[in-house]
Design an enzyme around this catalytic site. Structure first.
Site, PDB file in Angstrom:
ATOM      1  N   ASP A 204       0.937  -1.063   0.023  1.00  0.00           N
ATOM      2  CA  ASP A 204       0.138  -0.165  -0.033  1.00  0.00           C
ATOM      3  C   ASP A 204       1.247   1.302  -0.096  1.00  0.00           C
ATOM      4  O   ASP A 204       1.798   1.225   0.090  1.00  0.00           O
ATOM      5  CB  ASP A 204      -1.186   0.001   1.022  1.00  0.00           C
ATOM      6  CG  ASP A 204       0.144   0.509   2.315  1.00  0.00           C
ATOM      7  OD1 ASP A 204       1.327  -0.110   2.758  1.00  0.00           O
ATOM      8  OD2 ASP A 204      -0.903   0.153   3.715  1.00  0.00           O
ATOM      9  N   ASP A 206       1.142   4.742   2.568  1.00  0.00           N
ATOM     10  CA  ASP A 206       1.447   5.578   3.810  1.00  0.00           C
ATOM     11  C   ASP A 206       1.394   7.119   3.536  1.00  0.00           C
ATOM     12  O   ASP A 206       2.503   7.684   2.720  1.00  0.00           O
ATOM     13  CB  ASP A 206       1.807   4.931   4.981  1.00  0.00           C
ATOM     14  CG  ASP A 206       1.135   3.260   4.701  1.00  0.00           C
ATOM     15  OD1 ASP A 206       0.203   2.903   4.564  1.00  0.00           O
ATOM     16  OD2 ASP A 206       2.524   2.179   4.439  1.00  0.00           O
ATOM     17  N   ASP A 302      -2.968   4.398   2.806  1.00  0.00           N
ATOM     18  CA  ASP A 302      -3.404   4.597   4.296  1.00  0.00           C
ATOM     19  C   ASP A 302      -2.961   6.561   4.452  1.00  0.00           C
ATOM     20  O   ASP A 302      -2.347   6.300   4.199  1.00  0.00           O
ATOM     21  CB  ASP A 302      -2.937   3.624   5.531  1.00  0.00           C
ATOM     22  CG  ASP A 302      -3.680   2.591   5.076  1.00  0.00           C
ATOM     23  OD1 ASP A 302      -4.458   2.073   4.594  1.00  0.00           O
ATOM     24  OD2 ASP A 302      -2.810   1.415   5.225  1.00  0.00           O
TER      25      ASP A 302
HETATM   26  P1  8DG Z   1       4.355  -2.605   3.116  1.00  0.00           P
HETATM   27  O1  8DG Z   1       3.173  -1.290   2.955  1.00  0.00           O
HETATM   28  O2  8DG Z   1       5.540  -1.990   1.569  1.00  0.00           O
HETATM   29  O3  8DG Z   1       4.182  -4.134   3.072  1.00  0.00           O
HETATM   30  O4  8DG Z   1       4.795  -2.447   4.660  1.00  0.00           O
HETATM   31  P2  8DG Z   1       4.502  -1.219   5.830  1.00  0.00           P
HETATM   32  O5  8DG Z   1       4.622   0.652   5.428  1.00  0.00           O
HETATM   33  O6  8DG Z   1       5.885  -1.086   6.549  1.00  0.00           O
HETATM   34  O7  8DG Z   1       3.722  -1.988   5.980  1.00  0.00           O
HETATM   35  P3  8DG Z   1       1.973  -1.610   6.737  1.00  0.00           P
HETATM   36  O8  8DG Z   1       0.897  -2.335   6.817  1.00  0.00           O
HETATM   37  O9  8DG Z   1       1.459   0.075   5.515  1.00  0.00           O
HETATM   38  O10 8DG Z   1       2.212  -0.105   7.151  1.00  0.00           O
HETATM   39  C1  8DG Z   1       3.118   0.956   8.168  1.00  0.00           C
HETATM   40  C2  8DG Z   1       3.226   1.410  10.052  1.00  0.00           C
HETATM   41  O11 8DG Z   1       1.945   1.182   9.883  1.00  0.00           O
HETATM   42  C3  8DG Z   1       3.592  -0.027  10.626  1.00  0.00           C
HETATM   43  O12 8DG Z   1       4.360   0.657  10.543  1.00  0.00           O
HETATM   44  C4  8DG Z   1       2.229   0.268  11.485  1.00  0.00           C
HETATM   45  C5  8DG Z   1       1.969   0.689  11.194  1.00  0.00           C
HETATM   46  N1  8DG Z   1       0.827   0.314  11.956  1.00  0.00           N
HETATM   47  C6  8DG Z   1      -0.402   0.108  11.131  1.00  0.00           C
HETATM   48  N2  8DG Z   1      -1.542   0.000  11.583  1.00  0.00           N
HETATM   49  C7  8DG Z   1      -1.161   0.893  12.681  1.00  0.00           C
HETATM   50  C8  8DG Z   1      -1.377   1.076  13.435  1.00  0.00           C
HETATM   51  O13 8DG Z   1      -2.787   0.951  13.593  1.00  0.00           O
HETATM   52  N3  8DG Z   1      -1.533   2.104  15.017  1.00  0.00           N
HETATM   53  C9  8DG Z   1      -0.594   2.571  14.091  1.00  0.00           C
HETATM   54  N4  8DG Z   1      -0.121   3.538  15.284  1.00  0.00           N
HETATM   55  N5  8DG Z   1       0.485   1.999  13.160  1.00  0.00           N
HETATM   56  C10 8DG Z   1      -0.329   1.378  12.782  1.00  0.00           C
HETATM   57  O14 8DG Z   1      -0.361  -0.371  10.089  1.00  0.00           O
HETATM   58 MN    MN Z   2       2.286   0.076   3.747  1.00  0.00          MN
HETATM   59 MN    MN Z   3      -0.761   0.970   5.672  1.00  0.00          MN
END
Ligand code: 8DG
Ligand code: MN
Ligand code: MN
Length: 378
Positions: A204, A206, A302
Site C-alpha cells: 500500500d 501510507d 492509508d
Molecule cells: P508495506 O506496506 O510495504 O507492505 O509495508 P509497511 O508500509 O511497512 O506496512 P504497513 O502495513 O503499511 O504499515 C506501516 C506502518 O503503520 C507500520 O509501522 C505499522 C503502522 N500501523 C499500522 N496500523 C497501525 C495502527 O493501527 N496504529 C499505529 N500506531 N500504527 C499502525 O499498519
Molecule cells: Mn505500507
Molecule cells: Mn498501511
C-alpha cells in the site's frame, strides 16, 4: 567441513531498535523461510509464535554474510529452538520440511487467498474455512454477507494484491498533495510506511498529514476525503476517529477534541495517465491503447492526520517496520519504564510526558542511537 576456528561469529544486540537493518539481506533464503512460518502463525492466531519467528528473521537480516554453519549463530539473540531447527534443516538439506509442508497445506493456502481480500482478517478467514470456503469462487458462490470493505476487496482483488511500485506511490503522492493543498493550504504531506524506509515496492502507500499550526488539522480528514471523492479518485474509503483513548498501546490521556478524524483506509483509482505524469516512463500493465485492459489500477492507500504536537511520534510510529515499532515499544517498556505510542512518550517513573519535535529527540529520550528510516527494515 568447516574448521570452527575459521567460522566468523557474529555479534548482534537483542532489540531490533538497537540495530541498523537496511534492505540489503544476505540471508534471504533463511529469512523468507522464517517469515513464512511467522505469517502462518499470525494467520493461525498464534501471535507469540509469530513474533518469535519475526525476531529470529530480523536477527539474520543484519548479518554481514550468508550463514553457512550453525556455529556462526552461537551467542546470537532471539534464535529459539524452533527457529534454529528450521535454519539447520535449510543449511543441511537445502530446505525446511516444515516450511515446505506449510506452503503446501490447504489451510495455509486458503488463509492466504482469503486474507488477501481487503477487509478480511485471520478470524474471518478461519470461520469461512470451517464453513467450507477455501477460495474466491467459493466465497462468491456462498451467501456470506460481505461488508463494504470486503466487497471492495473482492472487486479489486487482483489489483490490490499486485505490489505497488515507487512510481505509483509517487503518483498517488501528487494526488494527495493536490487534495491537501486544495482543502488546507499550508498543510504538509509526508510519505511514511515502507516507501519512507526506501522500499521499491509495497502492499500500500501510507501518508501522514499535519499542519504547522496546532489545531488547524482538526476536521481535515473528511475534507481531504470529500475532495478526493469529488475528483473520482476513491473506489473505497473508511475514515475512523482518533482512537487515542481507546488504544491499548499507549497511556490514556484526556483528548481535547473527540471529533478529530485521524485515519483513512482507502482504495485509490490510479490512472495510468496519472502515473506517466508523475514520471514513470514504462508501465507493466498493458495500457488501454494496447488493447482491452482497463487504463487504471486500484491501490491501497492509508492516510493519517496528526496534530503538529504529536507529529514526531506519529512519524516514528507509522514508518515501521512493524517489528521495529514493536521492538521500540518493548524497549521503552522493559528497559526504560516508559510507554511509547504514535501519539506520545510517557515516563512512568517521572510520571511525565516527554516532548519531542523530531524522531531524533525520541530516540534520545529512549537512550537509543538514532536509526534513520532506511535502517529500520527489521
Ligand atoms: P508495506 O506496506 O510495504 O507492505 O509495508 P509497511 O508500509 O511497512 O506496512 P504497513 O502495513 O503499511 O504499515 C506501516 C506502518 O503503520 C507500520 O509501522 C505499522 C503502522 N500501523 C499500522 N496500523 C497501525 C495502527 O493501527 N496504529 C499505529 N500506531 N500504527 C499502525 O499498519
Ligand atoms: Mn505500507
Ligand atoms: Mn498501511
Amino acid at each position: 567441513p568447516t574448521n570452527e576456528a575459521e567460522v566468523e561469529v557474529f555479534s548482534v544486540p537483542s532489540y531490533a531498535c538497537q540495530r541498523r537493518t537496511t534492505l540489503e539481506n544476505r540471508n534471504t533464503v533463511l529469512t523468507d523461510a522464517l517469515s513464512l512460518l511467522a505469517e502462518n502463525a499470525e494467520l493461525s492466531a498464534e501471535e507469540g509464535r509469530g513474533v518469535a519467528f519475526r525476531r529470529a528473521a530480523a536477527v539474520l537480516k543484519v548479518l554481514p554474510e550468508p550463514v553457512t554453519d550453525m556455529t556462526q549463530l552461537r551467542g546470537l539473540p532471539c534464535l529459539g529452538e524452533h527457529s534454529l531447527r528450521v535454519i539447520k534443516d535449510i543449511l543441511e538439506n537445502g530446505a525446511s520440511s516444515e516450511v515446505e509442508s506449510t506452503k503446501q497445506s490447504e489451510r495455509f493456502k486458503a488463509l492466504k487467498v482469503l486474507t488477501g481480500v481487503f477487509g478480511v482478517g485471520a478470524k474471518t478467514a478461519d470461520r469461512w474455512i470451517r464453513e467450507g470456503i477455501h477460495d474466491l469462487q467459493q466465497l462468491k458462490d456462498s451467501r456470506q454477507t460481505l461488508n463494504r470493505a470486503q466487497r471492495a476487496g473482492l472487486e479489486h482483488y487482483d489489483d490490490i494484491n499486485q505490489p505497488v511500485s515507487k512510481a505509483e506511490a509517487d503518483a498517488i503522492g501528487e494526488i494527495v498533495e493536490e487534495a491537501v493543498a486544495s482543502v488546507l493550504p499550508g498543510a504538509q504531506v509526508t510519505l511514511i510506511g515502507g516507501f519512507r524506509r526506501g522500499k521499491l515496492s509495497g502492499h500500500d502507500v501510507d501518508f501522514l498529514i499535519t499542519h504547522p499550526e496546532e489545531g488547524r488539522e482538526v476536521g481535515l480528514m473528511p475534507k481531504i476525503v470529500s475532495w478526493l471523492e469529488s475528483q473520482g479518485f476513491l473506489l473505497y474509503q473508511k475514515t475512523t476517529r482518533n482512537s487515542y483513548l481507546e488504544s491499548d498501546d499507549g497511556p490514556a490521556r484526556p483528548c481535547s477534541n473527540m471529533d478529530r478524524f485521524e485515519r483513512c483506509f482507502s482504495v485509490f483509482k490510479l490512472d495510468e495517465d496519472e502515473k506517466r505524469r508523475a514520471g514513470q516512463t514504462q508501465s507493466h500493465h498493458a495500457s488501454a491503447e494496447d488493447g482491452g485492459l482497463k487504463p487504471w489500477r486500484a491501490v491501497r492507500v492509508d492516510l493519517v492526520v496528526s496534530p503538529i504536537s504529536q507529529f514526531a511520534f506519529a512519524l516514528l510510529g507509522w514508518t515501521g517496520s512493524k517489528l521495529f515499532e514493536r521492538e521500540l515499544r518493548r524497549w521503552a517498556g522493559h528497559e526504560k519504564t516508559m510507554s511509547l505510542s504514535s501519539h506520545a512518550l510517557y515516563d512512568n517513573t517521572q510520571r511525565t510526558y516527554l516532548r519531542a519535535t523530531s524522531e531524533e529527540e525520541i530516540f534520545a529520550h529512549l537512550g537509543l542511537d538514532y536509526i534513520p528510516p532506511s535502517e529500520r527494515n527489521a
